[in-house]
Structure formats: structure tokens, C-alpha cells
Design an enzyme around this catalytic site. Structure first.
Site, mmCIF file in Angstrom:
data_model
loop_
_atom_site.group_PDB
_atom_site.id
_atom_site.type_symbol
_atom_site.label_atom_id
_atom_site.label_comp_id
_atom_site.label_asym_id
_atom_site.label_seq_id
_atom_site.Cartn_x
_atom_site.Cartn_y
_atom_site.Cartn_z
ATOM 1 N N ASP A 176 0.811 -1.218 0.000
ATOM 2 C CA ASP A 176 0.000 0.000 0.000
ATOM 3 C C ASP A 176 0.843 1.265 0.000
ATOM 4 O O ASP A 176 0.360 2.343 -0.378
ATOM 5 C CB ASP A 176 -0.903 0.040 1.238
ATOM 6 N N HIS A 177 2.071 1.156 0.455
ATOM 7 C CA HIS A 177 2.882 2.350 0.666
ATOM 8 C C HIS A 177 3.935 2.584 -0.416
ATOM 9 O O HIS A 177 4.404 3.709 -0.579
ATOM 10 C CB HIS A 177 3.593 2.271 2.021
#
Length: 406
Positions: A176-177
Site C-alpha cells: 500500500d505504501h
């Protein structure tokens, strides 16, 4: 800044994303000048608006530090997309936008009447990006999940940890990052460049599973060659020793990677040439790799050192090393991040002064910047509706009473 023009000024993005990967895709675009209008709902808010840590320890939809760090420089509007009026306003926003982004399950935007084909009817040159977890086709197209499940499906967790223990993962939803949002941002920039040349928009499908698989490239090469890729802890094919070693203090460590024999000799000298390190076999990488007690012996020599002093001494001697920082270290005492003014404090109407990550890449001619703090829920709904979408003040008040806007 007077006369400032950020590199993406003039680009408008209708941002229907939520949680992690989507908002972190649009954040760097917003920080570099794009007008990112985050479309939210008061009945089903972005999940991370309700995730800790909260400013002052007080829970609230406008107090999440997690949400704030992913949504700087954006605007927020609240529409009820399940109403005809809310949907029509969303279509007006799409018609006024260069880019549309969402990270819903495949088919969600189509069911809302906001899919790519419909978007093209109101904006023929629109760039439309979707981020399905495992793609819009295939047997797993409808699977739902978050960064943890994608990291598991993409092989990251299978390689994280020790071979005789369960997988431990990365401690955060890494997909997600890093890979998924940044691959998405690159795709949007490429599509914008192509549209500038040709005048044509396009549909972009970013399968988050396929993006995440890129992280384990060497393991995929091993597997393709018929060799098993297994969890190895901190072992490395080239460097030995290679790991984290205990230092003075509770849970304090120093990471050390010795990639050649000269670096080993320098490490031994920094440690004061302990008796065990004089063994002739340890002078070669083969000998060090064959010694099952090497990490234990090295740990016995490092545990009397302050981690930062050991890391500095080794770095000065040409040995790759670093103190194992925790989050507090990074904020409060890391001299490199402080010297480069990486941390940015922005004022938020409810949270007050809040610390944000700075932009990790710096363009000399057209630098971006965090322009303002993350938006409060629906803070810009009236302004966007009346000034951009052509809704009169009276009509806006009526829509607010029905719940179509908020």
C-alpha cells in the site's frame, strides 16, 4: 511563493480512492500541484480516517495521523453516490477533471454509473485509472483485501522471516505504501504525457498483485530456474556477516553488512580485535559463512557499544552499517533527516500542528511541496459544488438537506 508554478499545476484529479494505495498514489501528484478532489461519503467514510494514531489520543474522523500523512495538499467533498443527484454531481466533476482514480473492487464504479465508458461520454479524453486487487479479469478478480493480503498473495510474506518459523511479513502493509501507489502515479504521468502529444485519454488497469510481485524479482528468477526460494532471515548470498547485532540499551541494534574480506578486517579492528576474530578461517567469506557461531560471537562484541557510535565507527572504516532506528529515533534524533529538513509540520484546523513526511525526491527546477494539511471530511464540498460544478447556493442548500452532498 509569489509566481510559483508547480509542475502539475492545471491538472485536476477526481479521486475516488480510499484506504492506503489509492490515496498514496494521488498524494505526490497533489504535492506537485495537481488539484486533487477526494470524493468521500459521510455514511461510509474512508477506513483510515478512523485508524490510530489520533491527535492528542482523541478519536475522531478528522484526527487520524495515518489519514493525514496520506492526504496532504488535497480537497475533500462528500457526495452520496447512491442518489441520482450525488451521481450527477460526480459526473460533473469527472467532466471537469483530467484524471479519475479509484481502487474499488472491479465493477463497483460501473454499478454506480461512473465507470470508464460513462466517464468517456462526459469527458472524451479522460484518463481513468482503476486499481483492482488482482486485476479486472481472471478467477480471483472479485477477491477483496488490503496490503497484508496482497503481500501474502504476492510472495512477500513467504520470504519474510526465518525458515523454521512462520512468515512475519514487513510489519506494515508495504504494497500500500510503495509499489502499488508509485507504479500508479507513474502510469498516470505517462498517460498525461501521451495525451499532451496525441490529445487522447485512456483506461489504465493496475493489478495490485502484479505490482507487488515486482518486489521479489530475484526469488522469481530462482524459482524459474528450478531452485526453491525460502525464508532466510537476515542471511545474504554475498555479504557475511549480514544481520542486526545487539547494542547497549533495550531493543537497540546495529545493522552490519560485510561484503568483502577488507571490510571484515576493518570490522575486526573497530571491535578491538577480539580473540575469536583472529581465527584464520574467518579471514575469508567461505570461512565466515561456514562458522555457525559467527553471529553469536559478533553479537557478544557489539553489545557493549552504543548503536549510533558503532555505526559511525564502522562507516568511517568503510563497513556498511546503520543504527536500527525506531519511529521516535527518526523524528527526534536522526541527524540526517533533521539536516535535510525532511519532516514538515502543517497546521490542521482540528489536529493543530502535525508532522508529515517530506517529499523524498527533489526537483531542482520545479520542486513540489506539501501545500496544506489533509482536508477535514467534506471541507470543500460547498466550494467545489458552487464554484466548479455550477451549483447555485440555493440548490446546494437543498441538496445538503437531502443528504446528496455534505
Amino acid at each position: 511563493m509569489t509566481g510559483e508554478r508547480l509542475p502539475l499545476a492545471g491538472v485536476r484529479i477526481a479521486d475516488f480512492t480510499w484506504v492506503g494505495a489509492g490515496p498514496f498514489l494521488t498524494k505526490p501528484l497533489a504535492d506537485h500541484g495537481a488539484e486533487v478532489i477526494k470524493v468521500e461519503s459521510r455514511t461510509r467514510t474512508d477506513v483510515i480516517r478512523d485508524m490510530p494514531p489520533f491527535a492528542g489520543g482523541v478519536r475522531g474522523l478528522n484526527r487520524s495521523g495515518y489519514f493525514a500523512n496520506r492526504n496532504s495538499s488535497k480537497k475533500s467533498i462528500c457526495l452520496d453516490l447512491k442518489t441520482g443527484e450525488g451521481r450527477d454531481l460526480a459526473l460533473r466533476l469527472i467532466a471537469a477533471s483530467d484524471v479519475v482514480v479509484n481502487n474499488f473492487t472491479p465493477g463497483t464504479m460501473d454499478r454506480l454509473g461512473l465507470g470508464y465508458d460513462t466517464a468517456c461520454e462526459v469527458r472524451s479524453d479522460v484518463i481513468y485509472l482503476e486499481m483492482p486487487m488482482q486485476g479486472a479479469t481472471g478467477p480471483h478478480r472479485d477477491f477483496r483485501g488490503y496490503g497484508l493480503s496482497i503481500a501474502a498473495a504476492g510472495g512477500v510474506y513467504g520470504l519474510s522471516g526465518y525458515p523454521d518459523r512462520p512468515p512475519v511479513g514487513t510489519g506494515t502493509n508495504y504494497p500500500d505504501h510503495v509499489p502499488n501507489p508509485l507504479h500508479g502515479a507513474i502510469a498516470v504521468l505517462a498517460a498525461l504525457r501521451n495525451r499532451r502529444r496525441t490529445g487522447r485519454g485512456q483506461y489504465i488497469e493496475l493489478a495490485q498483485l502484479e505490482s507487488t510481485v515486482n518486489l521479489i524479482g530475484p526469488a522469481m528468477v530462482e524459482a524459474a530456474a528450478g531452485r526453491p526460494a525460502v525464508r532466510r532471515g537476515n542471511e545474504d548470498d554475498t555479504a557475511v556477516p549480514h544481520g542486526v547485532y545487539p547494542c547497549v540499551g533495550e531493543d537497540r541494534w546495529c545493522a552490519i553488512a560485510v561484503v568483502d574480506d577488507d571490510q571484515w578486517a576493518a570490522l575486526v579492528e573497530v571491535l578491538g580485535t577480539p580473540d575469536w576474530a583472529r581465527a584464520p578461517a574467518l579471514a575469508s567469506a567461505e570461512g565466515r559463512r561456514a562458522d555457525s557461531r559467527l553471529d553469536e560471537l559478533l553479537g557478544s562484541a557489539t553489545r557493549d557499544w552504543e548503536p549510533d557510535k558503532l555505526a559511525d565507527a564502522l562507516a568511517d572504516a568503510g563497513v556498511p552499517a546503520a543504527r536500527v532506528n525506531n519511529a521516535s529515533d527518526l523524528i527526534e534524533s536522526d541527524p540526517q533527516l533533521r539536516a535535510r529538513q525532511h519532516w514538515v509540520t502543517l497546521h490542521h484546523p482540528e489536529m493543530g500542528g502535525s508532522v508529515y513526511d517530506g517529499i523524498p525526491y527533489r526537483l531542482s527546477g520545479t520542486p513540489g511541496r506539501l501545500r496544506w494539511a489533509a482536508p477535514q471530511l467534506g471541507a470543500d464540498t460547498r466550494t467545489v459544488c458552487t464554484e466548479l460544478l455550477g451549483v447555485s447556493g440555493t440548490e446546494y442548500d437543498r441538496l445538503a438537506k437531502t443528504g446528496a452532498v455534505g
